[in-house]
Design a protein around this motif. Structure first.
Motif, PDB file in Angstrom:
ATOM      1  N   LEU A  59      47.348  34.306  47.078  1.00 10.16           N
ATOM      2  CA  LEU A  59      45.911  34.564  47.084  1.00 10.16           C
ATOM      3  C   LEU A  59      45.639  35.942  47.720  1.00 10.16           C
ATOM      4  O   LEU A  59      44.826  36.726  47.230  1.00 10.16           O
ATOM      5  CB  LEU A  59      45.223  33.437  47.869  1.00 10.16           C
ATOM      6  N   ASP A  75      30.070  38.973  49.462  1.00 10.17           N
ATOM      7  CA  ASP A  75      31.485  38.906  49.851  1.00 10.17           C
ATOM      8  C   ASP A  75      31.590  38.255  51.228  1.00 10.17           C
ATOM      9  O   ASP A  75      31.016  38.761  52.199  1.00 10.17           O
ATOM     10  CB  ASP A  75      32.068  40.330  49.869  1.00 10.17           C
ATOM     11  N   SER A  81      31.662  34.659  47.389  1.00 11.30           N
ATOM     12  CA  SER A  81      33.085  34.727  47.028  1.00 11.30           C
ATOM     13  C   SER A  81      33.817  35.635  48.008  1.00 11.30           C
ATOM     14  O   SER A  81      33.270  35.991  49.050  1.00 11.30           O
ATOM     15  CB  SER A  81      33.247  35.212  45.580  1.00 11.30           C
ATOM     16  N   GLU A 108      38.293  26.367  48.359  1.00 10.42           N
ATOM     17  CA  GLU A 108      39.403  27.044  47.674  1.00 10.42           C
ATOM     18  C   GLU A 108      40.662  26.922  48.533  1.00 10.42           C
ATOM     19  O   GLU A 108      41.781  26.966  48.032  1.00 10.42           O
ATOM     20  CB  GLU A 108      39.021  28.517  47.450  1.00 10.42           C
TER      21      GLU A 108
HETATM   22  C1  6MZ Z   1      37.356  34.227  45.846  1.00  5.86           C
HETATM   23  C2  6MZ Z   1      37.246  35.942  44.330  1.00  5.86           C
HETATM   24  C3  6MZ Z   1      38.263  35.334  43.553  1.00  5.86           C
HETATM   25  O1  6MZ Z   1      32.840  41.139  42.498  1.00  5.86           O
HETATM   26  O2  6MZ Z   1      34.179  43.236  42.431  1.00  5.86           O
HETATM   27  N1  6MZ Z   1      36.902  37.080  43.729  1.00  5.86           N
HETATM   28  N2  6MZ Z   1      36.807  35.388  45.462  1.00  5.86           N
HETATM   29  N3  6MZ Z   1      38.336  33.608  45.166  1.00  5.86           N
HETATM   30  C4  6MZ Z   1      38.823  34.119  44.018  1.00  5.86           C
HETATM   31  N4  6MZ Z   1      39.849  33.484  43.402  1.00  5.86           N
HETATM   32  C5  6MZ Z   1      41.076  34.077  43.089  1.00  5.86           C
HETATM   33  N5  6MZ Z   1      38.467  36.110  42.481  1.00  5.86           N
HETATM   34  C6  6MZ Z   1      37.626  37.170  42.593  1.00  5.86           C
HETATM   35  O3  6MZ Z   1      35.113  41.126  41.418  1.00  5.86           O
HETATM   36  C7  6MZ Z   1      36.199  41.032  42.308  1.00  5.86           C
HETATM   37  C8  6MZ Z   1      35.785  40.259  43.544  1.00  5.86           C
HETATM   38  O4  6MZ Z   1      35.493  38.895  43.201  1.00  5.86           O
HETATM   39  C9  6MZ Z   1      35.886  38.025  44.253  1.00  5.86           C
HETATM   40  C10 6MZ Z   1      36.475  38.904  45.349  1.00  5.86           C
HETATM   41  O5  6MZ Z   1      35.480  39.211  46.297  1.00  5.86           O
HETATM   42  C11 6MZ Z   1      36.880  40.157  44.583  1.00  5.86           C
HETATM   43  O6  6MZ Z   1      36.941  41.311  45.396  1.00  5.86           O
HETATM   44  P1  6MZ Z   1      33.791  41.977  41.692  1.00  5.86           P
HETATM   45  O7  6MZ Z   1      33.291  42.275  40.317  1.00  5.86           O
END
Ligand code: 6MZ
Length: 340
Positions: free
Chosen positions: A57, A138, A170, A199
Motif C-alpha cells: 500500500l 487527503d 482518501s 481499508e
Molecule cells: C486511499 C487512495 C487510494 O486524488 O491525485 N488514493 N487513497 N486508498 C487507495 N487505495 C489504493 N488510491 C488512490 O489521485 C491519487 C490520490 O488518490 C488517493 C490518494 O490520496 C492518492 O494520492 P488524485 O487524483
C-alpha cells in the motif's frame, strides 16, 4: 445473453463510481505527460517502482507521487482528465463515471485552477459517457489544510453544481483520521459523501464513519467480522446497509485482501448487501472495469446475467439526479432486451 464472458464484460454498459484521477492514468499517458530526464537517478528509481507488479500500500502511494509530478500544470490536468474519460469510455464501455480527485496547488496552479481544469475537460467531453466529479480530502493533511480544501470544494460546487456532486476522504490509511465536522459541513452544503473506510483495521475510526453514515463507503475491507472487523461495527453496518465500492485488484495487489477468492465482496454477495464493482486506480494496478467484472465471475461463481444486475443496481447508488438514473436504467434495460 452473450456466452463469451470476455465480450460480455466489455459490452455491458458499466458504471464506475470509485476511480481516482491520478491513479487512473495509463502508463502511456504518464510517460507522455512526464517530462522527466530519463538519464537521471530519480527517473530510474521511479521506473523501478512502476515496473513492479506487486506493491505494498505504501509503495502505491509512491506511484501517486509520480503521477502528481506529471499533472502539475493546468494543461496537464486537463489532458489527463480527458485521457481518463476517453479510456473509460472507449476501452471499458463505461457509460456513467464518477471521477474523484484531490484539489492540489502547485507552482503556477491554485487548487481552484486544478478543479477548473478537471471540470473543463468533463464539460467538453462529447462521448456517450456521463461524467460527474467527486472532490477528495487527503487524510494526510492537517485540519487547517483540509478546511482550506473544503472551502475550495464548496466554492467550486457553487460554480459548477451540475458537475461536482460529492466529497471523498482518501489518502494513505495509515495516516490521519476521519474528521466528522468537515464532512458534516460538506453534507450540510449539499454534497454527497463517499468515505474510504476500513481499508486497514481501525475499528474506532470505522465506528465514527458508520455513525456519520456516508452515502457510500470505499473498500470496507476490514469491516465484516470474518475479515477482522468488530461485531458491533458490523451490526451498525447491517442496520444502515451503505453501498460499498469494491475494488478487488487494488486490494489484492496492496495485500489487504489475501486473494480474489478471499475478498470480502463474498460476504456482500452472500447476504445481498449493496455493493458496486470499481477499479480504484486502473493505471497503478493495471486493471480495467471489464477485468474487475470478470474477476467476480471467475472467483465468486456469478453468471453474466448477475453482472448485468450488479450494473443495474449500481444506478441506485450514483450521486446524480433521478432523471439520469432513469436514463441509465432505460439504457441497461434496452441492452438486456437486445442481448437475450
Ligand atoms: C486511499 C487512495 C487510494 O486524488 O491525485 N488514493 N487513497 N486508498 C487507495 N487505495 C489504493 N488510491 C488512490 O489521485 C491519487 C490520490 O488518490 C488517493 C490518494 O490520496 C492518492 O494520492 P488524485 O487524483
Amino acid at each position: 445473453m452473450m456466452e463469451d464472458v470476455d465480450d460480455f464484460c466489455f459490452d455491458l454498459p458499466k458504471i464506475e463510481l470509485h476511480a481516482h484521477l491520478n491513479g487512473s492514468l495509463s502508463d502511456q499517458c504518464l510517460k507522455k505527460l512526464n517530462c522527466m530526464d530519463e538519464s537521471t537517478k530519480e527517473y530510474k528509481r521511479i521506473a523501478d517502482v512502476l515496473d513492479k507488479t506487486e506493491r505494498t500500500l505504501t509503495e502505491c502511494f509512491e506511484v501517486f507521487n509520480i503521477a502528481h509530478r506529471a499533472t502539475n500544470t493546468v494543461d496537464a490536468v486537463y489532458k489527463a482528465t480527458q485521457s481518463v474519460i476517453r479510456d473509460f469510455y472507449l476501452n471499458d464501455h463505461v457509460v456513467y463515471l464518477e471521477l474523484r480527485t484531490t484539489p492540489r496547488a502547485e507552482e503556477g496552479m491554485s487548487k481552484e485552477d486544478y478543479v477548473s481544469a478537471v471540470v473543463r475537460a468533463i464539460k467538453e467531453n462529447n462521448l456517450e459517457i456521463i461524467v460527474k466529479l467527486i472532490l477528495s480530502i487527503d487524510r494526510r493533511h492537517s485540519t487547517e489544510e483540509s478546511l482550506d480544501t473544503l472551502n475550495v470544494i464548496l466554492k467550486m460546487k457553487t460554480k459548477y453544481p451540475d458537475v461536482i456532486v460529492g466529497i471523498d476522504l482518501s489518502g494513505n490509511p495509515h495516516e490521519g483520521k476521519f474528521n466528522v465536522d468537515l464532512f458534516q459541513k460538506a453534507r450540510d452544503n449539499g454534497l454527497k459523501t463517499s468515505i474510504h473506510c476500513a481499508e486497514i483495521k481501525n475499528d474506532e475510526e470505522v465506528e465514527n464513519i458508520l455513525t456519520f453514515g456516508p452515502d457510500r463507503l470505499g473498500h470496507a475491507t476490514f469491516l465484516h467480522p470474518s475479515f477482522g472487523g468488530s461485531q458491533s461495527n458490523w451490526d451498525i453496518y447491517c442496520k444502515k446497509k451503505i453501498p460499498v465500492e469494491c475494488c478487488l485488484t487494488s486490494n489484492v495487489i496492496c495485500g489487504t485482501s489475501k486473494s480474489f477468492q478471499e475478498h470480502h465482496i463474498r460476504e456482500w454477495i452472500k447476504s445481498s448487501l449493496p455493493f458496486c464493482i470499481c477499479t480504484d486506480d486502473k493505471g497503478v494496478f493495471c486493471t480495467s472495469l471489464k477485468k474487475e467484472y470478470e474477476m467476480v465471475v471467475e472467483h465468486h461463481g456469478l453468471e453474466p446475467k448477475d453482472l448485468w444486475q450488479i450494473s443495474y443496481n449500481t444506478v441506485d447508488y450514483i450521486f446524480a439526479s433521478d432523471e439520469i438514473k432513469t436514463r441509465l436504467k432505460v439504457k441497461l434495460m434496452n441492452w438486456y432486451n437486445s442481448h437475450e
